[in-house]
Scaffold this active site. Structure first.
Site, mmCIF file in Angstrom:
data_model
loop_
_atom_site.group_PDB
_atom_site.id
_atom_site.type_symbol
_atom_site.label_atom_id
_atom_site.label_comp_id
_atom_site.label_asym_id
_atom_site.label_seq_id
_atom_site.Cartn_x
_atom_site.Cartn_y
_atom_site.Cartn_z
ATOM 1 N N TYR A 87 -20.998 13.042 -57.476
ATOM 2 C CA TYR A 87 -21.342 12.042 -56.454
ATOM 3 C C TYR A 87 -20.950 10.645 -56.946
ATOM 4 O O TYR A 87 -20.332 9.866 -56.209
ATOM 5 C CB TYR A 87 -22.840 12.115 -56.146
ATOM 6 C CG TYR A 87 -23.312 11.161 -55.058
ATOM 7 C CD1 TYR A 87 -23.078 11.432 -53.711
ATOM 8 C CD2 TYR A 87 -23.993 9.981 -55.384
ATOM 9 C CE1 TYR A 87 -23.511 10.557 -52.720
ATOM 10 C CE2 TYR A 87 -24.421 9.104 -54.392
ATOM 11 C CZ TYR A 87 -24.184 9.396 -53.064
ATOM 12 O OH TYR A 87 -24.606 8.525 -52.082
ATOM 13 N N SER A 97 -22.215 3.278 -52.528
ATOM 14 C CA SER A 97 -23.547 3.560 -53.079
ATOM 15 C C SER A 97 -23.724 2.805 -54.392
ATOM 16 O O SER A 97 -22.738 2.483 -55.071
ATOM 17 C CB SER A 97 -23.692 5.058 -53.355
ATOM 18 O OG SER A 97 -24.858 5.315 -54.100
ATOM 19 N N ILE A 107 -32.294 4.528 -50.236
ATOM 20 C CA ILE A 107 -32.607 4.382 -48.816
ATOM 21 C C ILE A 107 -33.334 5.644 -48.335
ATOM 22 O O ILE A 107 -32.923 6.765 -48.659
ATOM 23 C CB ILE A 107 -31.300 4.192 -47.987
ATOM 24 C CG1 ILE A 107 -30.381 3.124 -48.628
ATOM 25 C CG2 ILE A 107 -31.636 3.860 -46.543
ATOM 26 C CD1 ILE A 107 -30.906 1.709 -48.663
ATOM 27 N N VAL A 129 -15.312 15.312 -41.672
ATOM 28 C CA VAL A 129 -14.389 14.319 -42.244
ATOM 29 C C VAL A 129 -13.608 14.866 -43.440
ATOM 30 O O VAL A 129 -12.590 14.289 -43.834
ATOM 31 C CB VAL A 129 -15.099 12.996 -42.643
ATOM 32 C CG1 VAL A 129 -15.675 12.285 -41.433
ATOM 33 C CG2 VAL A 129 -16.138 13.211 -43.713
ATOM 34 N N ARG A 188 -27.449 10.510 -37.897
ATOM 35 C CA ARG A 188 -28.729 10.490 -38.623
ATOM 36 C C ARG A 188 -28.684 9.407 -39.695
ATOM 37 O O ARG A 188 -27.637 8.868 -40.020
ATOM 38 C CB ARG A 188 -28.973 11.840 -39.317
ATOM 39 C CG ARG A 188 -29.169 13.003 -38.397
ATOM 40 C CD ARG A 188 -29.605 14.253 -39.157
ATOM 41 N NE ARG A 188 -28.545 14.823 -39.961
ATOM 42 C CZ ARG A 188 -28.548 14.868 -41.300
ATOM 43 N NH1 ARG A 188 -29.559 14.385 -41.988
ATOM 44 N NH2 ARG A 188 -27.538 15.411 -41.956
HETATM 45 N N1 LIG Z 1 -29.820 7.660 -48.666
HETATM 46 C C1 LIG Z 1 -29.475 6.922 -49.709
HETATM 47 O O1 LIG Z 1 -30.319 6.576 -50.567
HETATM 48 C C2 LIG Z 1 -28.065 6.443 -49.885
HETATM 49 C C3 LIG Z 1 -27.833 5.477 -50.873
HETATM 50 C C4 LIG Z 1 -26.541 4.996 -51.055
HETATM 51 C C5 LIG Z 1 -25.509 5.461 -50.265
HETATM 52 N N2 LIG Z 1 -25.750 6.419 -49.322
HETATM 53 C C6 LIG Z 1 -24.598 6.865 -48.533
HETATM 54 O O2 LIG Z 1 -24.825 6.557 -47.174
HETATM 55 C C7 LIG Z 1 -24.161 7.523 -46.354
HETATM 56 C C8 LIG Z 1 -25.167 8.114 -45.372
HETATM 57 O O3 LIG Z 1 -26.198 8.748 -46.116
HETATM 58 P P1 LIG Z 1 -27.600 9.165 -45.473
HETATM 59 O O4 LIG Z 1 -28.621 9.012 -46.526
HETATM 60 O O5 LIG Z 1 -27.760 8.500 -44.172
HETATM 61 O O6 LIG Z 1 -27.332 10.744 -45.278
HETATM 62 P P2 LIG Z 1 -27.986 11.775 -44.231
HETATM 63 O O7 LIG Z 1 -29.292 11.276 -43.759
HETATM 64 O O8 LIG Z 1 -27.901 13.091 -44.911
HETATM 65 O O9 LIG Z 1 -26.954 11.740 -42.993
HETATM 66 C C9 LIG Z 1 -25.632 12.127 -43.219
HETATM 67 C C10 LIG Z 1 -24.810 11.926 -41.953
HETATM 68 O O10 LIG Z 1 -23.458 12.248 -42.275
HETATM 69 C C11 LIG Z 1 -23.019 13.324 -41.448
HETATM 70 N N3 LIG Z 1 -22.116 14.164 -42.222
HETATM 71 C C12 LIG Z 1 -22.350 14.818 -43.388
HETATM 72 N N4 LIG Z 1 -21.259 15.462 -43.792
HETATM 73 C C13 LIG Z 1 -20.307 15.221 -42.853
HETATM 74 C C14 LIG Z 1 -18.958 15.609 -42.710
HETATM 75 N N5 LIG Z 1 -18.355 16.420 -43.599
HETATM 76 N N6 LIG Z 1 -18.270 15.163 -41.639
HETATM 77 C C15 LIG Z 1 -18.854 14.366 -40.720
HETATM 78 N N7 LIG Z 1 -20.133 13.958 -40.800
HETATM 79 C C16 LIG Z 1 -20.840 14.394 -41.864
HETATM 80 C C17 LIG Z 1 -24.278 14.032 -40.992
HETATM 81 O O11 LIG Z 1 -24.026 14.733 -39.784
HETATM 82 P P3 LIG Z 1 -24.653 16.244 -39.537
HETATM 83 O O12 LIG Z 1 -26.135 16.103 -39.552
HETATM 84 O O13 LIG Z 1 -24.113 16.652 -38.218
HETATM 85 O O14 LIG Z 1 -24.140 17.065 -40.696
HETATM 86 C C18 LIG Z 1 -25.212 12.836 -40.822
HETATM 87 O O15 LIG Z 1 -24.945 12.168 -39.610
HETATM 88 C C19 LIG Z 1 -23.556 8.541 -47.308
HETATM 89 O O16 LIG Z 1 -22.203 8.221 -47.536
HETATM 90 C C20 LIG Z 1 -24.361 8.351 -48.585
HETATM 91 O O17 LIG Z 1 -23.640 8.734 -49.709
HETATM 92 C C21 LIG Z 1 -27.006 6.916 -49.112
#
Ligand SMILES: NC(=O)c1ccc[n+]([C@@H]2O[C@H](COP(=O)([O-])OP(=O)(O)OC[C@H]3O[C@@H](n4cnc5c(N)ncnc54)[C@H](OP(=O)(O)O)[C@@H]3O)[C@@H](O)[C@H]2O)c1
Length: 260
Positions: A164, A151, A197, A65, A15
């Site tokens: 975080y 991030s 994002i 993970v 996702r």
């Molecule tokens: N969105 C933002 O604004 C933003 C900004 C900066 C950095 N980030 C970073 O970017 C990364 C992705 O974020 P996102 O916004 O795409 O999040 P998201 O939409 O919530 O997606 C999270 C993904 O990580 C998986 N996941 C969560 N916990 C896990 C675990 N313990 N083991 C394996 N897989 C796990 C989920 O799988 P399931 O659905 O199967 O749980 C999903 O595929 C993260 O590291 C986040 O901190 C996000």
């Protein structure tokens, strides 16, 4: 540039940002392992999409993970299925379940967030890096890479999600450490640092950031997308930066710029 039959392991590839990364790697003809924790349907759908976009093979593997044994098994299974790992993208991560002030946040939330965002990726990288060293020695891979998705919170203090911020600041140092240790081995390690994002993670704060972005918080006045981050990872994966390691690539519309 197509890069042949290489294999990428993307944690949290089912996702959000991870899925954007998987799509771009597929378009570069990487075979992909889509790691996920709970939503198998999303992971299977990401695999179908990857094949449609050009991935020779795509495989969903469930592994939390935060669980170090599961991380080791994820590495072993990837190797058993594909015979090589050319790229690890440490993307999986979580926000605190509830945003709590620094003075009231809990040890449980600290342990959960740091376990998934920092401890897990450190030891997964250790396992994958050791595998990559062996694959390099055997001549199975030639130019393996590791990418950390950190991030803006690596450097920006948000007192309602301190754990975080600590996890991401720590992960940025993990990227520096592995970049330093692995350069001599022939493995490049870089950090992609997203800003704000649009994903499920930020859904709960959509309205707040709609307003703040419209008011000028982000110089490029829009939300980032998983595709924005995917394209940055794709540029690294397509060998556009052969003499670069330990670099921080901001994908944040200029959010990190100091302004006066
Ligand atoms: N969105 C933002 O604004 C933003 C900004 C900066 C950095 N980030 C970073 O970017 C990364 C992705 O974020 P996102 O916004 O795409 O999040 P998201 O939409 O919530 O997606 C999270 C993904 O990580 C998986 N996941 C969560 N916990 C896990 C675990 N313990 N083991 C394996 N897989 C796990 C989920 O799988 P399931 O659905 O199967 O749980 C999903 O595929 C993260 O590291 C986040 O901190 C996000």
């Amino acid at each position: 540039m197509a890069v042949g039959e290489r294999v990428a392991l993307v944690t949290g590839g089912s996702r959000g940002i991870g899925r954007g990364i998987v799509g771009e790697l597929a378009a570069l003809q990487y075979s992909v392992v889509v790691n996920y924790r709970s939503d198998g349907e999303a992971a299977e759908s990401a695999c179908r999409e990857a094949k449609d976009r050009g991935a020779p093979r795509a495989l969903a593997i469930r592994a939390d993970v935060a669980d170090l044994d599961a991380g080791r098994l994820l590495t072993e299974r990837t190797l058993a299925e594909f015979g090589r790992i050319d790229l690890l993208v440490n993307n999986a991560g979580v926000a605190p379940a509830t945003r709590l002030d620094l003075l009231t946040t809990t040890a449980e939330s600290w342990d959960r967030v740091l376990g998934i965002n920092l401890r897990g990726p450190f030891f997964l990288t250790q396992a994958v890096a050791a595998t990559m060293v062996e694959l390099l020695r055997a001549g199975t891979v030639t130019d393996p890479q590791i990418i950390f998705v950190t991030s803006i919170s690596s450097a920006f203090a948000s007192v309602n999600r301190g754990e975080y911020c600590v996890s991401k600041a720590g992960l940025s140092m993990v990227a520096q450490l592995f970049a330093t240790r692995l350069a001599d081995e022939g493995i490049r390690v870089n950090e992609v640092r997203p800003g704000i994002i649009a994903t499920d993670m930020t859904d709960a704060v959509r309205d707040v950031y709609d307003r703040r972005i419209a008011a000028g918080l982000v110089p490029i006045r829009r939300w980032g997308t998983p595709l924005d981050v995917g394209r940055a990872v794709g540029a690294l994966a397509a060998d556009s930066f052969p003499y670069t390691t330990g670099e921080v690539f901001h994908v944040d519309g200029g959010l990190h710029l100091r302004r006066l």
